[in-house]
Design an enzyme around this catalytic site. Structure first.
Site, mmCIF file in Angstrom:
data_model
loop_
_atom_site.group_PDB
_atom_site.id
_atom_site.type_symbol
_atom_site.label_atom_id
_atom_site.label_comp_id
_atom_site.label_asym_id
_atom_site.label_seq_id
_atom_site.Cartn_x
_atom_site.Cartn_y
_atom_site.Cartn_z
ATOM 1 N N HIS A 155 35.599 37.332 38.065
ATOM 2 C CA HIS A 155 35.867 36.335 39.099
ATOM 3 C C HIS A 155 36.632 35.173 38.486
ATOM 4 O O HIS A 155 36.818 35.096 37.276
ATOM 5 C CB HIS A 155 34.564 35.847 39.749
ATOM 6 N N CYS A 176 36.877 28.515 33.081
ATOM 7 C CA CYS A 176 36.478 29.474 34.124
ATOM 8 C C CYS A 176 37.441 29.463 35.311
ATOM 9 O O CYS A 176 37.316 30.275 36.225
ATOM 10 C CB CYS A 176 35.057 29.195 34.592
ATOM 11 N N HIS A 190 37.802 35.928 34.616
ATOM 12 C CA HIS A 190 36.979 36.300 33.465
ATOM 13 C C HIS A 190 35.815 37.133 33.989
ATOM 14 O O HIS A 190 35.556 37.164 35.185
ATOM 15 C CB HIS A 190 36.475 35.053 32.716
ATOM 16 N N HIS A 232 31.701 38.998 33.584
ATOM 17 C CA HIS A 232 30.313 38.860 33.141
ATOM 18 C C HIS A 232 29.613 40.203 33.251
ATOM 19 O O HIS A 232 29.934 41.015 34.121
ATOM 20 C CB HIS A 232 29.539 37.874 34.028
ATOM 21 N N ASP A 277 29.467 45.980 41.624
ATOM 22 C CA ASP A 277 29.642 46.498 40.269
ATOM 23 C C ASP A 277 31.089 46.904 40.004
ATOM 24 O O ASP A 277 31.701 47.635 40.782
ATOM 25 C CB ASP A 277 28.714 47.691 40.034
ATOM 26 N N HIS A 278 31.619 46.401 38.891
ATOM 27 C CA HIS A 278 32.996 46.649 38.467
ATOM 28 C C HIS A 278 34.010 46.231 39.534
ATOM 29 O O HIS A 278 34.993 46.921 39.783
ATOM 30 C CB HIS A 278 33.196 48.110 38.038
ATOM 31 N N GLU A 310 23.608 35.091 34.263
ATOM 32 C CA GLU A 310 25.061 35.185 34.095
ATOM 33 C C GLU A 310 25.379 35.421 32.617
ATOM 34 O O GLU A 310 26.266 36.188 32.273
ATOM 35 C CB GLU A 310 25.716 33.898 34.585
#
Length: 147
Positions: A26, A45, A51, A53, A91-92, A136
């Site tokens: 995100h 960020c 970037h 997580h 996810d992904h 996070e």
């Protein structure tokens, strides 16, 4: 062992937590701020390329322990809800581009917790959701309880 008084046992309340990990990227960027303000507020960020997580989410439900089954809820059902609410849509994924909710909501971990709560609340019986806890990073953890 104490003798039974003949009264039915008091209702017991239990908590179940299921942990699930997912990866997503995100960019922290508010449409309500100028580019300069975004850089100041979000720092690195706010990188235009985003970037990522490896999030760890803890979903906790709270409810009466059924005297017949001995469960607050069937863990298989909770696992299915988590798959539908968290894994499939998040996810992904690029949260900002792939999840419509974040088209005009900043994809902070706080807002991610609200998103997960709102969708888990739709998928579970109304009285069960208790807490969403998102790691996070090892040092940054957000907790949301629907308030």
């Amino acid at each position: 062992m104490a003798e039974s008084s003949g009264n039915p046992p008091a209702e017991r309340i239990g908590y179940i937590t299921r942990v699930q990990s997912f990866s997503a990227c995100h960019r922290l960027h508010s449409l309500r701020l100028s580019d300069e303000e975004n850089k100041e507020v979000y720092g690195k960020c706010n990188n235009p390329y985003g970037h990522g997580h490896n999030y760890k989410v803890e979903v906790t439900v709270r409810g009466k322990i059924d005297p017949v089954t001995g469960m607050v809820m069937n863990l298989t059902d909770l696992k299915k809800c988590i798959e539908e609410v968290i894994m499939i849509p998040l996810d992904h994924k690029n949260l900002d581009k792939d999840v419509p909710y974040f088209a005009d909501v900043v994809s902070t971990t706080e807002n991610l917790a609200v998103y997960i709560w709102d969708n888990m609340a739709k998928a579970l019986p109304a009285s069960l959701p208790y807490e969403i806890r998102i790691h996070e990073t090892d040092k940054n953890i957000v907790v949301y309880r629907g308030e």
